[in-house]
Design a protein around this motif. Structure first.
Motif, PDB file in Angstrom:
ATOM      1  N   MET A  44      84.966  14.140 -40.664  1.00  0.00           N
ATOM      2  CA  MET A  44      86.303  14.592 -41.063  1.00  0.00           C
ATOM      3  C   MET A  44      87.343  13.492 -40.840  1.00  0.00           C
ATOM      4  N   ALA A  45      87.285  12.849 -39.689  1.00  0.00           N
ATOM      5  CA  ALA A  45      88.243  11.780 -39.399  1.00  0.00           C
ATOM      6  C   ALA A  45      88.080  10.635 -40.395  1.00  0.00           C
ATOM      7  N   ALA A  46      86.860  10.318 -40.741  1.00  0.00           N
ATOM      8  CA  ALA A  46      86.619   9.247 -41.711  1.00  0.00           C
ATOM      9  C   ALA A  46      87.237   9.585 -43.055  1.00  0.00           C
ATOM     10  N   THR A  47      87.097  10.838 -43.503  1.00  0.00           N
ATOM     11  CA  THR A  47      87.676  11.212 -44.795  1.00  0.00           C
ATOM     12  C   THR A  47      89.197  11.097 -44.767  1.00  0.00           C
ATOM     13  N   MET A  48      89.787  11.289 -43.606  1.00  0.00           N
ATOM     14  CA  MET A  48      91.241  11.213 -43.484  1.00  0.00           C
ATOM     15  C   MET A  48      91.746   9.772 -43.551  1.00  0.00           C
ATOM     16  N   THR A  49      90.860   8.817 -43.284  1.00  0.00           N
ATOM     17  CA  THR A  49      91.255   7.405 -43.308  1.00  0.00           C
ATOM     18  C   THR A  49      90.852   6.707 -44.601  1.00  0.00           C
ATOM     19  N   GLY A  50      90.052   7.397 -45.420  1.00  0.00           N
ATOM     20  CA  GLY A  50      89.565   6.773 -46.647  1.00  0.00           C
ATOM     21  C   GLY A  50      88.366   5.874 -46.416  1.00  0.00           C
ATOM     22  N   MET A  51      87.771   5.983 -45.247  1.00  0.00           N
ATOM     23  CA  MET A  51      86.599   5.173 -44.909  1.00  0.00           C
ATOM     24  C   MET A  51      85.349   6.035 -45.005  1.00  0.00           C
TER      25      MET A  51
ATOM     26  N   GLN B 289      81.892   7.347 -43.187  1.00  0.00           N
ATOM     27  CA  GLN B 289      81.655   7.709 -41.791  1.00  0.00           C
ATOM     28  C   GLN B 289      81.163   6.502 -40.997  1.00  0.00           C
ATOM     29  N   GLU B 290      80.343   5.671 -41.618  1.00  0.00           N
ATOM     30  CA  GLU B 290      79.824   4.484 -40.940  1.00  0.00           C
ATOM     31  C   GLU B 290      80.942   3.474 -40.666  1.00  0.00           C
ATOM     32  N   GLU B 291      81.809   3.262 -41.651  1.00  0.00           N
ATOM     33  CA  GLU B 291      82.935   2.330 -41.467  1.00  0.00           C
ATOM     34  C   GLU B 291      83.870   2.829 -40.363  1.00  0.00           C
ATOM     35  N   TYR B 292      84.124   4.117 -40.378  1.00  0.00           N
ATOM     36  CA  TYR B 292      85.008   4.695 -39.367  1.00  0.00           C
ATOM     37  C   TYR B 292      84.402   4.524 -37.974  1.00  0.00           C
ATOM     38  N   ALA B 293      83.118   4.836 -37.836  1.00  0.00           N
ATOM     39  CA  ALA B 293      82.454   4.703 -36.534  1.00  0.00           C
ATOM     40  C   ALA B 293      82.501   3.253 -36.058  1.00  0.00           C
ATOM     41  N   ALA B 294      82.241   2.313 -36.953  1.00  0.00           N
ATOM     42  CA  ALA B 294      82.273   0.891 -36.571  1.00  0.00           C
ATOM     43  C   ALA B 294      83.671   0.484 -36.130  1.00  0.00           C
ATOM     44  N   MET B 295      84.699   0.938 -36.853  1.00  0.00           N
ATOM     45  CA  MET B 295      86.070   0.610 -36.476  1.00  0.00           C
ATOM     46  C   MET B 295      86.387   1.152 -35.083  1.00  0.00           C
TER      47      MET B 295
ATOM     48  N   LEU C  63      84.275   1.953 -32.676  1.00  0.00           N
ATOM     49  CA  LEU C  63      83.480   1.270 -31.655  1.00  0.00           C
ATOM     50  C   LEU C  63      84.028  -0.130 -31.367  1.00  0.00           C
ATOM     51  N   ALA C  64      84.701  -0.712 -32.345  1.00  0.00           N
ATOM     52  CA  ALA C  64      85.310  -2.036 -32.161  1.00  0.00           C
ATOM     53  C   ALA C  64      86.699  -1.951 -31.526  1.00  0.00           C
ATOM     54  N   GLY C  65      87.117  -0.765 -31.144  1.00  0.00           N
ATOM     55  CA  GLY C  65      88.399  -0.624 -30.452  1.00  0.00           C
ATOM     56  C   GLY C  65      89.474   0.092 -31.245  1.00  0.00           C
ATOM     57  N   GLY C  66      89.160   0.568 -32.450  1.00  0.00           N
ATOM     58  CA  GLY C  66      90.138   1.307 -33.242  1.00  0.00           C
ATOM     59  C   GLY C  66      91.054   0.389 -34.034  1.00  0.00           C
ATOM     60  N   ARG C  67      92.089   0.971 -34.587  1.00  0.00           N
ATOM     61  CA  ARG C  67      93.045   0.187 -35.376  1.00  0.00           C
ATOM     62  C   ARG C  67      93.930  -0.630 -34.452  1.00  0.00           C
ATOM     63  N   PRO C  68      94.318  -1.816 -34.907  1.00  0.00           N
ATOM     64  CA  PRO C  68      95.198  -2.629 -34.055  1.00  0.00           C
ATOM     65  C   PRO C  68      96.570  -1.969 -33.927  1.00  0.00           C
ATOM     66  N   ALA C  69      97.206  -2.134 -32.769  1.00  0.00           N
ATOM     67  CA  ALA C  69      98.521  -1.537 -32.536  1.00  0.00           C
ATOM     68  C   ALA C  69      99.621  -2.323 -33.251  1.00  0.00           C
ATOM     69  N   ALA C  70      99.434  -3.633 -33.407  1.00  0.00           N
ATOM     70  CA  ALA C  70     100.472  -4.474 -34.018  1.00  0.00           C
ATOM     71  C   ALA C  70     100.792  -3.983 -35.423  1.00  0.00           C
TER      72      ALA C  70
END
Length: 138
Positions: free
Chosen positions: A96-103, A105-111, A113-120
């Motif tokens: 569900m979260a992946a669909t909300m980002t347009g990614m 499920q695999e892309e969302y999980a990788a993002m 696991l890599a620490g999420g979206r950058p804050a900047a």
């Protein structure tokens, strides 16, 4: 009386505050009804008929039917309640979260696991404007 809401300056974020809670009350109550198996069965048998039992707006009903979770949130849905729709559909929260980002499920999980979206550039809308102006001035 208008309340000061500095959090409205967070890009791409809808804060579930008291106003949103009132707006989405019936949408969220519908979602909570899906915790009971007989209600899930009725919803799956005829989604529109089940939704019509709830005093939600037509926009809210259409968002549920389309499984447009971003729109549901804009219309007062709380993600923790909306998760019941995904569970009813047999979908994971990660899906569900992946669909909300347009990614995917695999892309969302990788993002994540890599620490999420950058804050900047994602903390305040003003940061995005300043960043754009800096790039245009270069």
């Amino acid at each position: 009386m208008s309340l000061n809401k500095p959090y409205l300056d967070v890009p791409g974020t809808t804060i579930f505050d008291a106003e949103m809670s009132r707006l989405g009350y019936h949408l969220n109550q519908f979602c909570m009804s899906l915790m009971k198996a007989p209600n899930r069965e009725r919803f799956k048998a005829d989604e529109r008929a089940y939704l019509d039992e709830w005093p939600m707006t037509e926009q809210q009903k259409q968002a549920v039917l389309a499984r447009d979770l971003n729109r549901c949130i804009e219309l007062g849905g709380n993600i923790y309640f909306l998760a019941k729709i995904g569970a009813t559909d047999g979908k994971s929260f990660q899906y569900m979260a992946a669909t909300m980002t347009g990614m995917s499920q695999e892309e969302y999980a990788a993002m994540m696991l890599a620490g999420g979206r950058p804050a900047a550039g994602n903390r305040f809308i003003g940061e995005q404007v300043a960043s754009k102006n800096t790039k245009e001035g270069s």
